[in-house]
Write an enzyme that holds these catalytic residues in place. Structure first.
Site, PDB file in Angstrom:
ATOM      1  N   GLU A  62      -5.554  -4.946  10.528  1.00 28.39           N
ATOM      2  CA  GLU A  62      -4.520  -3.939  10.744  1.00 28.39           C
ATOM      3  C   GLU A  62      -4.813  -3.170  12.030  1.00 28.39           C
ATOM      4  O   GLU A  62      -5.594  -2.207  12.009  1.00 28.39           O
ATOM      5  CB  GLU A  62      -4.486  -2.950   9.578  1.00 28.39           C
ATOM      6  CG  GLU A  62      -4.175  -3.590   8.240  1.00 28.39           C
ATOM      7  CD  GLU A  62      -3.594  -2.569   7.274  1.00 28.39           C
ATOM      8  OE1 GLU A  62      -2.451  -2.742   6.867  1.00 28.39           O
ATOM      9  OE2 GLU A  62      -4.280  -1.587   6.953  1.00 28.39           O
ATOM     10  N   ASN A 101       0.871  -1.178   0.000  1.00 24.61           N
ATOM     11  CA  ASN A 101       0.000   0.000   0.000  1.00 24.61           C
ATOM     12  C   ASN A 101       0.905   1.225   0.000  1.00 24.61           C
ATOM     13  O   ASN A 101       1.468   1.584   1.031  1.00 24.61           O
ATOM     14  CB  ASN A 101      -0.889  -0.040   1.251  1.00 24.61           C
ATOM     15  CG  ASN A 101      -1.693   1.236   1.435  1.00 24.61           C
ATOM     16  OD1 ASN A 101      -1.763   2.071   0.544  1.00 24.61           O
ATOM     17  ND2 ASN A 101      -2.294   1.396   2.607  1.00 24.61           N
ATOM     18  N   LYS A 127       0.180   4.289  -0.340  1.00 25.70           N
ATOM     19  CA  LYS A 127      -0.433   5.500   0.226  1.00 25.70           C
ATOM     20  C   LYS A 127      -0.165   6.711  -0.689  1.00 25.70           C
ATOM     21  O   LYS A 127      -0.128   6.550  -1.913  1.00 25.70           O
ATOM     22  CB  LYS A 127       0.048   5.706   1.665  1.00 25.70           C
ATOM     23  CG  LYS A 127      -0.163   4.433   2.520  1.00 25.70           C
ATOM     24  CD  LYS A 127       0.028   4.653   3.979  1.00 25.70           C
ATOM     25  CE  LYS A 127      -0.168   3.332   4.722  1.00 25.70           C
ATOM     26  NZ  LYS A 127      -0.090   3.445   6.158  1.00 25.70           N
ATOM     27  N   GLY A 170       2.354   2.209  10.781  1.00 26.13           N
ATOM     28  CA  GLY A 170       3.308   3.308  10.633  1.00 26.13           C
ATOM     29  C   GLY A 170       4.005   3.701  11.919  1.00 26.13           C
ATOM     30  O   GLY A 170       4.647   4.744  11.993  1.00 26.13           O
ATOM     31  N   SER A 184       3.289  -2.189  10.438  1.00 25.91           N
ATOM     32  CA  SER A 184       4.738  -2.261  10.672  1.00 25.91           C
ATOM     33  C   SER A 184       5.343  -3.625  10.356  1.00 25.91           C
ATOM     34  O   SER A 184       6.238  -4.085  11.066  1.00 25.91           O
ATOM     35  CB  SER A 184       5.071  -1.825  12.110  1.00 25.91           C
ATOM     36  OG  SER A 184       4.681  -0.478  12.312  1.00 25.91           O
ATOM     37  N   GLU A 212      -6.844   4.696   7.745  1.00 25.61           N
ATOM     38  CA  GLU A 212      -6.678   6.125   7.445  1.00 25.61           C
ATOM     39  C   GLU A 212      -7.930   6.686   6.777  1.00 25.61           C
ATOM     40  O   GLU A 212      -8.289   7.844   6.990  1.00 25.61           O
ATOM     41  CB  GLU A 212      -5.417   6.324   6.581  1.00 25.61           C
ATOM     42  CG  GLU A 212      -4.155   6.137   7.421  1.00 25.61           C
ATOM     43  CD  GLU A 212      -2.960   5.584   6.675  1.00 25.61           C
ATOM     44  OE1 GLU A 212      -2.932   5.631   5.438  1.00 25.61           O
ATOM     45  OE2 GLU A 212      -2.027   5.095   7.359  1.00 25.61           O
ATOM     46  N   HIS A 259      -9.439   1.185   4.780  1.00 25.34           N
ATOM     47  CA  HIS A 259      -8.162   1.335   5.490  1.00 25.34           C
ATOM     48  C   HIS A 259      -8.376   2.274   6.674  1.00 25.34           C
ATOM     49  O   HIS A 259      -9.165   3.227   6.586  1.00 25.34           O
ATOM     50  CB  HIS A 259      -7.105   1.890   4.526  1.00 25.34           C
ATOM     51  CG  HIS A 259      -5.738   1.917   5.140  1.00 25.34           C
ATOM     52  ND1 HIS A 259      -5.353   2.892   6.023  1.00 25.34           N
ATOM     53  CD2 HIS A 259      -4.700   1.055   5.045  1.00 25.34           C
ATOM     54  CE1 HIS A 259      -4.117   2.642   6.437  1.00 25.34           C
ATOM     55  NE2 HIS A 259      -3.699   1.526   5.856  1.00 25.34           N
TER      56      HIS A 259
END
Ligand code: PGA
Length: 256
Positions: free
Chosen positions: A167, A9, A11, A173, A212, A97, A95
């Site tokens: 996730e 991904n 991003k 991250g 991560s 985010e 996701h």
């Protein structure tokens, strides 16, 4: 047997030139990793470029998001049929985010999931809890609610043509990966939840871990029985790091 998958991904990163060299490097290393399915999710505008670059490769293409609408007056949106048209096989849905920064909620995500499938894309439904939710002992209920929103609208059979990505938000991250045991526990919970509705679907559906994942922790994560590969953010932007994770997926398939 579920074939492991490693998905990158990207991003909001990249340019035409950086993407060309990233794909070049990934393709030259990936040719020997036949046991793992590899997918990349570039930003929308680079999808046709990457589709073109991947033409002679077995690496597949995914989008990072999709509209719940198929066409019409929805400024700024991209429809599933358009993604299919430019060569995508997959799209991420929900996701964290998208959920946290853009306020995408379970109901709309369920419609995105249906829209993706209708256009022939395989949705990768992302689920996961925040740190506060984990600390409050709500991991399973949060993940179940996120799954149920889609199960209710799309039905369990729809997961024959879908992927789930667990996730944990606190691991994305941050450099703080879930331990293999922590991740396995949630993956097992997800698979058991689906088993209650349909055993065959539960056995078939891939559940990826994201948060991560790095070259040095991928192998032990992918060795867990219910972890079928990874969704990789930061480490997918460096060809050698991404390839090392793909290799861990390839080896995990050979070990079983
Ligand atoms: P990360 O991101 O690998 O950088 O933690 C994972 C993701 O957001 O899918």
């Amino acid at each position: 047997m579920r074939q492991p998958m490693v998905a990158g991904n990207w991003k909001l990163n990249g340019s035409q030139s950086s993407i060309k060299s990233l794909i070049d490097d990934i393709c030259s290393g990936a040719s020997e990793l036949s046991e793992v399915a590899i997918m990349v999710c570039p930003p929308y505008v680079y999808l046709p470029l990457v589709a073109d670059l991947l033409q002679d490769s077995s690496i597949t293409l995914g989008a990072q998001n999709v509209s719940e609408h198929s066409s019409g007056a929805f400024t700024g949106e991209v429809a599933a049929g358009m993604l299919k048209d430019v060569g995508c096989a997959y799209t991420l849905i929900g996701h964290s985010e998208r959920r946290a920064i853009y306020g995408e909620q379970d109901a709309v995500l369920a419609h995105k999931f249906v829209a993706a499938q209708k256009a022939g894309l395989t949705p990768v439904l992302c689920v996961g809890e925040t740190l506060a939710e984990r600390e409050a002992g709500q991991t399973e209920s949060v993940v179940q609610t996120q799954l149920d929103a889609v199960l209710k609208i799309a039905g369990v059979q729809s997961f024959n043509q879908a992927i789930i990505a667990y996730e944990p938000v606190w691991a994305i991250g941050t450099g703080q990966t879930a331990t293999p045991e922590q991740a396995q526990a949630v993956h097992q919970f997800i698979r058991e939840h689906i088993t209650q509705l349909d055993t065959a679907v539960a056995q078939k559906v891939r559940i990826l871990y994201g948060g991560s994942v790095k070259a040095d922790n991928a192998a032990e994560l992918f060795a867990m029985p219910d972890i079928d590969g990874g969704l990789i953010g930061g480490a997918s932007l460096k060809a050698q790091d991404f390839l090392a994770i793909c290799r861990a997926g390839h080896e995990s398939a050979r070990a079983t």
